[in-house]
Design a protein around this motif. Sequence first.
Motif, mmCIF file in Angstrom:
data_model
loop_
_atom_site.group_PDB
_atom_site.id
_atom_site.type_symbol
_atom_site.label_atom_id
_atom_site.label_comp_id
_atom_site.label_asym_id
_atom_site.label_seq_id
_atom_site.Cartn_x
_atom_site.Cartn_y
_atom_site.Cartn_z
ATOM 1 N N LYS A 395 0.717 -0.997 0.131
ATOM 2 C CA LYS A 395 -0.103 -0.012 0.083
ATOM 3 C C LYS A 395 0.846 1.331 0.111
ATOM 4 C CE LYS A 395 -3.600 2.186 2.639
ATOM 5 N NZ LYS A 395 -4.477 2.361 3.834
ATOM 6 N N LYS A 396 1.789 1.269 0.789
ATOM 7 C CA LYS A 396 2.635 2.519 0.837
ATOM 8 C C LYS A 396 3.545 2.743 -0.218
ATOM 9 C CE LYS A 396 5.535 4.701 4.191
ATOM 10 N NZ LYS A 396 6.312 4.781 5.415
ATOM 11 N N ALA A 397 3.897 1.682 -1.095
ATOM 12 C CA ALA A 397 4.797 1.630 -2.172
ATOM 13 C C ALA A 397 3.982 1.944 -3.158
ATOM 14 C CB ALA A 397 5.325 0.373 -2.563
ATOM 15 N N GLN A 398 2.713 1.575 -3.498
ATOM 16 C CA GLN A 398 1.812 2.171 -4.378
ATOM 17 C C GLN A 398 1.569 3.637 -4.267
ATOM 18 O OE1 GLN A 398 -1.583 -0.571 -3.910
ATOM 19 N NE2 GLN A 398 -0.686 -2.156 -5.364
ATOM 20 N N GLN A 399 1.390 4.073 -3.069
ATOM 21 C CA GLN A 399 1.182 5.329 -3.076
ATOM 22 C C GLN A 399 2.244 6.190 -3.575
ATOM 23 O OE1 GLN A 399 0.753 5.687 1.177
ATOM 24 N NE2 GLN A 399 -1.728 5.497 1.143
ATOM 25 N N ARG A 400 3.573 5.734 -3.384
ATOM 26 C CA ARG A 400 4.717 6.393 -3.900
ATOM 27 C C ARG A 400 4.815 6.368 -5.572
ATOM 28 N NH1 ARG A 400 8.413 7.310 0.509
ATOM 29 N NH2 ARG A 400 7.211 7.522 2.257
ATOM 30 N N LEU A 401 4.238 5.467 -6.012
ATOM 31 C CA LEU A 401 4.206 5.331 -7.618
ATOM 32 C C LEU A 401 3.490 6.223 -8.033
ATOM 33 C CD1 LEU A 401 3.469 1.439 -7.868
ATOM 34 C CD2 LEU A 401 5.820 2.703 -8.672
ATOM 35 N N TYR A 402 2.561 6.793 -7.350
ATOM 36 C CA TYR A 402 1.994 8.006 -8.046
ATOM 37 C C TYR A 402 2.827 9.336 -8.341
ATOM 38 C CZ TYR A 402 -1.006 12.517 -7.794
ATOM 39 O OH TYR A 402 -1.045 13.596 -7.925
ATOM 40 N N PHE A 403 3.815 9.580 -7.248
ATOM 41 C CA PHE A 403 4.848 10.488 -7.398
ATOM 42 C C PHE A 403 5.801 10.187 -8.550
ATOM 43 C CE2 PHE A 403 3.320 10.889 -2.929
ATOM 44 C CZ PHE A 403 3.035 12.326 -2.819
ATOM 45 N N SER A 419 16.807 7.202 -9.163
ATOM 46 C CA SER A 419 17.009 7.723 -7.861
ATOM 47 C C SER A 419 15.915 8.000 -7.006
ATOM 48 C CB SER A 419 18.026 9.224 -8.145
ATOM 49 O OG SER A 419 19.187 8.646 -8.862
ATOM 50 N N PHE A 420 14.819 8.423 -7.516
ATOM 51 C CA PHE A 420 13.587 8.591 -6.737
ATOM 52 C C PHE A 420 13.160 7.313 -6.345
ATOM 53 C CE2 PHE A 420 9.191 8.940 -6.298
ATOM 54 C CZ PHE A 420 8.972 9.995 -5.412
ATOM 55 N N TYR A 421 13.178 6.527 -7.232
ATOM 56 C CA TYR A 421 12.651 5.126 -6.919
ATOM 57 C C TYR A 421 13.487 4.380 -5.718
ATOM 58 C CZ TYR A 421 12.319 0.013 -7.368
ATOM 59 O OH TYR A 421 12.047 -1.328 -6.968
ATOM 60 N N ARG A 422 14.647 4.333 -6.034
ATOM 61 C CA ARG A 422 15.444 3.781 -4.986
ATOM 62 C C ARG A 422 15.321 4.335 -3.676
ATOM 63 N NH1 ARG A 422 21.443 2.121 -6.694
ATOM 64 N NH2 ARG A 422 21.068 0.832 -4.752
ATOM 65 N N CYS A 423 15.262 5.891 -3.541
ATOM 66 C CA CYS A 423 15.061 6.353 -2.223
ATOM 67 C C CYS A 423 13.849 6.186 -1.581
ATOM 68 C CB CYS A 423 15.638 7.776 -2.500
ATOM 69 S SG CYS A 423 17.408 7.826 -2.923
ATOM 70 N N SER A 424 12.797 6.182 -2.407
ATOM 71 C CA SER A 424 11.487 6.539 -1.765
ATOM 72 C C SER A 424 10.393 5.270 -1.937
ATOM 73 C CB SER A 424 10.766 7.582 -2.421
ATOM 74 O OG SER A 424 10.663 7.379 -3.763
ATOM 75 N N GLU A 426 11.868 1.788 -3.228
ATOM 76 C CA GLU A 426 12.633 0.620 -2.931
ATOM 77 C C GLU A 426 13.258 0.400 -1.580
ATOM 78 O OE1 GLU A 426 16.179 -1.283 -5.762
ATOM 79 O OE2 GLU A 426 17.132 -0.307 -4.285
ATOM 80 N N SER A 427 13.646 1.423 -0.886
ATOM 81 C CA SER A 427 13.863 1.577 0.474
ATOM 82 C C SER A 427 12.549 1.231 1.437
ATOM 83 C CB SER A 427 14.293 3.245 1.004
ATOM 84 O OG SER A 427 13.369 4.068 0.933
ATOM 85 N N ILE A 428 11.373 1.279 1.126
ATOM 86 C CA ILE A 428 10.537 0.786 1.976
ATOM 87 C C ILE A 428 10.497 -0.630 1.644
ATOM 88 C CG2 ILE A 428 7.878 0.959 1.839
ATOM 89 C CD1 ILE A 428 8.069 3.725 0.935
ATOM 90 N N LEU A 429 10.514 -1.163 0.557
ATOM 91 C CA LEU A 429 10.173 -2.360 0.192
ATOM 92 C C LEU A 429 11.256 -3.298 0.838
ATOM 93 C CD1 LEU A 429 9.230 -2.406 -3.479
ATOM 94 C CD2 LEU A 429 7.550 -2.651 -1.422
ATOM 95 N N THR A 430 12.298 -2.807 1.006
ATOM 96 C CA THR A 430 13.533 -3.489 1.414
ATOM 97 C C THR A 430 13.977 -3.169 2.974
ATOM 98 O OG1 THR A 430 15.013 -1.894 0.514
ATOM 99 C CG2 THR A 430 14.643 -3.746 -0.914
ATOM 100 N N THR A 446 4.439 -12.171 -4.571
ATOM 101 C CA THR A 446 4.232 -11.555 -5.992
ATOM 102 C C THR A 446 3.469 -10.323 -5.892
ATOM 103 O OG1 THR A 446 3.826 -13.838 -6.654
ATOM 104 C CG2 THR A 446 2.932 -11.944 -7.880
ATOM 105 N N ALA A 447 2.884 -9.926 -5.184
ATOM 106 C CA ALA A 447 2.001 -8.506 -4.830
ATOM 107 C C ALA A 447 3.382 -7.604 -4.538
ATOM 108 C CB ALA A 447 1.175 -8.417 -3.781
ATOM 109 N N LEU A 448 4.376 -7.771 -3.970
ATOM 110 C CA LEU A 448 5.453 -7.012 -3.536
ATOM 111 C C LEU A 448 6.397 -6.876 -5.099
ATOM 112 C CD1 LEU A 448 6.795 -8.249 -0.126
ATOM 113 C CD2 LEU A 448 6.019 -6.098 -0.627
ATOM 114 N N GLN A 449 6.569 -7.823 -5.667
ATOM 115 C CA GLN A 449 7.316 -7.846 -6.849
ATOM 116 C C GLN A 449 6.730 -7.087 -7.886
ATOM 117 O OE1 GLN A 449 10.561 -9.158 -6.808
ATOM 118 N NE2 GLN A 449 10.766 -7.873 -8.577
ATOM 119 N N ARG A 450 5.254 -7.171 -7.906
ATOM 120 C CA ARG A 450 4.586 -6.278 -8.995
ATOM 121 C C ARG A 450 4.994 -4.862 -8.876
ATOM 122 N NH1 ARG A 450 -0.280 -7.908 -7.523
ATOM 123 N NH2 ARG A 450 -0.127 -9.879 -8.379
ATOM 124 N N VAL A 451 5.335 -4.361 -7.714
ATOM 125 C CA VAL A 451 5.590 -2.993 -7.756
ATOM 126 C C VAL A 451 6.569 -2.565 -8.424
ATOM 127 C CG1 VAL A 451 5.900 -1.004 -5.846
ATOM 128 C CG2 VAL A 451 4.047 -2.774 -5.411
#
Length: 528
Positions: A395-403, A419-424, A426-430, A446-451
């Motif tokens: 849920k949190k990662a999907q919200q960041r995908l909007y940005f 850079s934005f992806y890794r910091c905002s 990938e850092s959440i998912l890992t 699978t749901a995590l990887q789909r992000v």
Amino acid sequence: MFLMILNLSTNNTWQVWKGIQHLTNYRPNLAAVDGNPSLAEELNLFFALFEVELPETAALQASANNSPSLRVEEHEVRHTLRSVNPRKAVGPDGITGQVLKDCADQLAGVFTKIFNRSLHQSIVPPCLKSSTIVPLPKTSTITGLKDYRPVALTPIITKCFEKLVRNHITSCLPSTLDSYQFAYRANRSTEDAITTTLHTALSHLEQPGSCVRMLFVDFSSAFNTILPHRLVSKLEALGLPTSTCLWILGFLTARPQRVRIGSHMLTAITLSTGSPQGCVLSPLLYTQDCTSTHSSNTIIKFADDSTVVGLISGNDESVYQDEVERLCVWCEKNNLTLNTTKTKEMVVDYRRNKTDIQPLSIGGDCVERVAAFKLLGVTIEQDLTWSANTTALVKKAQQRLYFLRLLKKNKLSEKLLVSFYRCSIESILTYCVCAWFVSPTAAARTALQRVTTTRAQKIIGCPLPSLEELYSSRCLKKAQNILLDPSHPGHSLFELLPSDRRYRTINTRTNRLKNSFYPRAIVALNAA
């Protein structure tokens, strides 16, 4: 956008993220408090509520005359000044980090003399230990003064001085120091605390007829109630020089502190109890003697976040109950108060024929038993399935995908998007991925990887590392770091076979333990 690319090429990350916030119209949820003088006065008095009268230290002062004092070298001071973060908030002295960093060569000699004179006399000038308190709301809804967090802004040069003293203290610490305090120590992180907590519980649950009780302890204003003289006694017991102990006592007592709200700055109040927010000298060792007294209990700590893990065999819960009572006694001796409202208990029990587990009571208050608890940012459930944790991450990662989509729409370069992806994202998912990644269901992974592989890659337009790849590399790296640290509580689990080439695998009966960090880490080492 050109300016953002220029700032990125010159490593000016602050300006880059400022530009990204402007493009995405991002607004932080919480900001500094702005109020009237009456609120500032109330907070000024509220933050001083924990002040207590300290005992005399004349005997300690007399013994310090024959104790060798710590000395810092000019090259150490120069290196510390050069490593100052230029964007760090300034303290009451108004001297910026950029000035200290740029003038490190010119200032190193002067500050070396000042620091050594202070250490030799065990006296800290008031200007070096003064602080400005900026209250920040803990939540979006303010119900009282307790909902404000007192963020202390101390002089940046004082933080440099603290680092030098801290390095000296850590180099003098004995090997008997409690290894279950994971904060303020090299090669320790929240991930280490969580993996150790889980391995302790899962290993015990391999035994038939066993269960685990976890008490997640919450202290009321822990750092505001620290007694400096108690800390000094603990430092002396560890063998630190008396002069160094006295310097720390001087640093933590008679501290001028004033609250600032907007343009309102109040008169300073002198405090001798507690520790400024962000200070690492006192919390470093204040809880080092808070340890379990029985082998079936373990107290795992990260700063003031403490977890009592009780390993229950059969129906014998008396040892666990005694441990909690001893913890309450320790808190009373150290001027700490257990917040029974926020303290929670979770029971992990896979037995088919479960017995009634008596509720835990602290100070006459019954501790709430929960099905899930967020420990150091990771949600742990009583069945250890990790479904709640992975759902929150997705849920949190999907919200960041909007940005990320907004930045793509504004035609930012691929490098900036990555850079934005890794910091905002990938850092959440890992975050603490070594502790939980293998245990969730295949559908959750699978749901995590789909992000990443589906959505983020499609937006950015370039391949991204999978979560499984990131997990494997981080798991191996963490295992290698533990091998280099004999004081790590997990070091003994890595046992070499007689061939000296491979490590002995951990015997497991269940997939719960088999898929946890330490068994997986040993497999990764053997395969490397």
